[in-house]
Design a protein around this motif. Sequence first.
Motif, PDB file in Angstrom:
ATOM      1  N   ARG A 105       0.809  -1.215   0.000  1.00  9.36           N
ATOM      2  CA  ARG A 105       0.000   0.000   0.000  1.00  9.36           C
ATOM      3  C   ARG A 105       0.846   1.270   0.000  1.00  9.36           C
ATOM      4  N   LEU A 106       2.127   1.139   0.336  1.00  9.89           N
ATOM      5  CA  LEU A 106       3.011   2.307   0.365  1.00  9.89           C
ATOM      6  C   LEU A 106       3.321   2.765  -1.053  1.00  9.89           C
ATOM      7  N   THR A 107       3.208   4.059  -1.267  1.00 10.57           N
ATOM      8  CA  THR A 107       3.539   4.638  -2.575  1.00 10.57           C
ATOM      9  C   THR A 107       5.035   4.930  -2.642  1.00 10.57           C
ATOM     10  N   VAL A 108       5.507   5.203  -3.831  1.00  9.21           N
ATOM     11  CA  VAL A 108       6.923   5.546  -3.993  1.00  9.21           C
ATOM     12  C   VAL A 108       7.254   6.815  -3.201  1.00  9.21           C
ATOM     13  N   GLY A 109       6.339   7.771  -3.195  1.00  8.34           N
ATOM     14  CA  GLY A 109       6.561   9.001  -2.432  1.00  8.34           C
ATOM     15  C   GLY A 109       6.675   8.744  -0.938  1.00  8.34           C
ATOM     16  N   GLN A 110       5.834   7.845  -0.430  1.00 10.02           N
ATOM     17  CA  GLN A 110       5.912   7.500   0.992  1.00 10.02           C
ATOM     18  C   GLN A 110       7.230   6.786   1.298  1.00 10.02           C
ATOM     19  N   ILE A 111       7.614   5.867   0.430  1.00  5.03           N
ATOM     20  CA  ILE A 111       8.860   5.125   0.625  1.00  5.03           C
ATOM     21  C   ILE A 111      10.052   6.072   0.579  1.00  5.03           C
ATOM     22  N   ALA A 112      10.013   7.024  -0.333  1.00  7.42           N
ATOM     23  CA  ALA A 112      11.101   8.007  -0.423  1.00  7.42           C
ATOM     24  C   ALA A 112      11.205   8.822   0.863  1.00  7.42           C
ATOM     25  N   ALA A 113      10.072   9.146   1.461  1.00  3.62           N
ATOM     26  CA  ALA A 113      10.086   9.890   2.726  1.00  3.62           C
ATOM     27  C   ALA A 113      10.579   9.006   3.870  1.00  3.62           C
ATOM     28  N   LEU A 114      10.206   7.748   3.850  1.00  2.00           N
ATOM     29  CA  LEU A 114      10.596   6.824   4.922  1.00  2.00           C
ATOM     30  C   LEU A 114      12.096   6.549   4.947  1.00  2.00           C
ATOM     31  N   ARG A 115      12.784   6.792   3.862  1.00  2.17           N
ATOM     32  CA  ARG A 115      14.218   6.494   3.812  1.00  2.17           C
ATOM     33  C   ARG A 115      15.008   7.314   4.818  1.00  2.17           C
ATOM     34  N   PHE A 116      14.444   8.424   5.285  1.00  2.00           N
ATOM     35  CA  PHE A 116      15.133   9.276   6.246  1.00  2.00           C
ATOM     36  C   PHE A 116      15.013   8.761   7.683  1.00  2.00           C
ATOM     37  N   ALA A 117      14.127   7.794   7.926  1.00  2.00           N
ATOM     38  CA  ALA A 117      13.910   7.283   9.286  1.00  2.00           C
ATOM     39  C   ALA A 117      15.055   6.363   9.703  1.00  2.00           C
ATOM     40  N   SER A 118      15.413   6.445  10.959  1.00  2.00           N
ATOM     41  CA  SER A 118      16.446   5.552  11.499  1.00  2.00           C
ATOM     42  C   SER A 118      15.928   4.115  11.485  1.00  2.00           C
ATOM     43  N   ASP A 119      16.842   3.165  11.571  1.00  2.00           N
ATOM     44  CA  ASP A 119      16.452   1.750  11.585  1.00  2.00           C
ATOM     45  C   ASP A 119      15.506   1.436  12.736  1.00  2.00           C
ATOM     46  N   GLU A 120      15.682   2.099  13.861  1.00  5.48           N
ATOM     47  CA  GLU A 120      14.869   1.825  15.047  1.00  5.48           C
ATOM     48  C   GLU A 120      13.395   2.188  14.821  1.00  5.48           C
ATOM     49  N   GLU A 121      13.142   3.273  14.116  1.00  9.26           N
ATOM     50  CA  GLU A 121      11.746   3.701  13.933  1.00  9.26           C
ATOM     51  C   GLU A 121      11.182   3.359  12.551  1.00  9.26           C
ATOM     52  N   PHE A 122      12.016   2.877  11.659  1.00  7.67           N
ATOM     53  CA  PHE A 122      11.598   2.605  10.281  1.00  7.67           C
ATOM     54  C   PHE A 122      10.435   1.615  10.171  1.00  7.67           C
ATOM     55  N   PRO A 123      10.502   0.420  10.750  1.00 11.08           N
ATOM     56  CA  PRO A 123       9.390  -0.529  10.577  1.00 11.08           C
ATOM     57  C   PRO A 123       8.047  -0.007  11.099  1.00 11.08           C
ATOM     58  N   ALA A 124       8.067   0.625  12.266  1.00 12.08           N
ATOM     59  CA  ALA A 124       6.817   1.141  12.838  1.00 12.08           C
ATOM     60  C   ALA A 124       6.252   2.284  11.987  1.00 12.08           C
ATOM     61  N   LEU A 125       7.125   3.153  11.506  1.00  8.02           N
ATOM     62  CA  LEU A 125       6.660   4.245  10.651  1.00  8.02           C
ATOM     63  C   LEU A 125       6.103   3.714   9.333  1.00  8.02           C
ATOM     64  N   CYS A 126       6.711   2.671   8.797  1.00  9.80           N
ATOM     65  CA  CYS A 126       6.195   2.054   7.569  1.00  9.80           C
ATOM     66  C   CYS A 126       4.762   1.573   7.779  1.00  9.80           C
ATOM     67  N   GLN A 127       4.547   0.917   8.904  1.00 10.69           N
ATOM     68  CA  GLN A 127       3.214   0.394   9.205  1.00 10.69           C
ATOM     69  C   GLN A 127       2.208   1.531   9.395  1.00 10.69           C
ATOM     70  N   LYS A 128       2.581   2.539  10.149  1.00 10.02           N
ATOM     71  CA  LYS A 128       1.681   3.682  10.388  1.00 10.02           C
ATOM     72  C   LYS A 128       1.377   4.414   9.079  1.00 10.02           C
ATOM     73  N   ALA A 129       2.394   4.593   8.243  1.00 12.67           N
ATOM     74  CA  ALA A 129       2.204   5.298   6.973  1.00 12.67           C
ATOM     75  C   ALA A 129       1.280   4.517   6.050  1.00 12.67           C
ATOM     76  N   ALA A 130       1.427   3.208   6.016  1.00  9.85           N
ATOM     77  CA  ALA A 130       0.563   2.365   5.172  1.00  9.85           C
ATOM     78  C   ALA A 130      -0.863   2.349   5.694  1.00  9.85           C
ATOM     79  N   ASP A 131      -1.008   2.182   7.004  1.00  8.02           N
ATOM     80  CA  ASP A 131      -2.349   2.122   7.602  1.00  8.02           C
ATOM     81  C   ASP A 131      -3.093   3.449   7.473  1.00  8.02           C
ATOM     82  N   GLY A 132      -2.380   4.541   7.698  1.00  9.25           N
ATOM     83  CA  GLY A 132      -3.020   5.855   7.684  1.00  9.25           C
ATOM     84  C   GLY A 132      -2.934   6.586   6.362  1.00  9.25           C
ATOM     85  N   GLN A 133      -2.280   5.959   5.376  1.00  6.85           N
ATOM     86  CA  GLN A 133      -2.034   6.599   4.082  1.00  6.85           C
ATOM     87  C   GLN A 133      -1.500   8.020   4.278  1.00  6.85           C
TER      88      GLN A 133
END
Length: 146
Positions: free
Chosen positions: A98-126
């Motif tokens: 469900r993650l778009t390329v734009g969302q993935i590009a934004a997520l690349r800035f997240a640290s490894d510690e917060e990356f998985p949780a932010l991916c889930q929140k971004a996908a769930d909440g669009q």
Amino acid sequence: MKSGEQTYANHRRMHPLFHYVFSLLALILLVTSIVELISSLQSGEQLLTSFLFLIISIIVIIVFLLIRTYPLKAQDRAIRAEENLRHYVLTQKLLDTRLTVGQIAALRFASDEEFPALCQKAADGQWSSDTIKKSIKSWRNDDYRI
């Protein structure tokens, strides 16, 4: 914060020669060619030259847009692959489809510690890419951007 560390406030990259000089010159060329064509139409002289001048300025504008668009598309593909691999290494799962390329590009800035949780929140909440970036607490530099 270390010198050179990226944050929401400084993560955008502007290339002065491209974003200011080239874009301004291309705009001036286009406006000048339109003014010249109008002047030629009113006088009835040098129509072919003015028309060719306009065509050349339109070509320059198209090249200007393509010069920026093509590398960004290639960069997006690379980012999507890199972040998919990163997510797999951290979670043993591929990124949510469900993650778009734009969302993935934004997520690349997240640290490894917060990356998985932010991916889930971004996908769930669009979430928008801007919302994602504002949610990052520990930024990871991306110094290879175009």
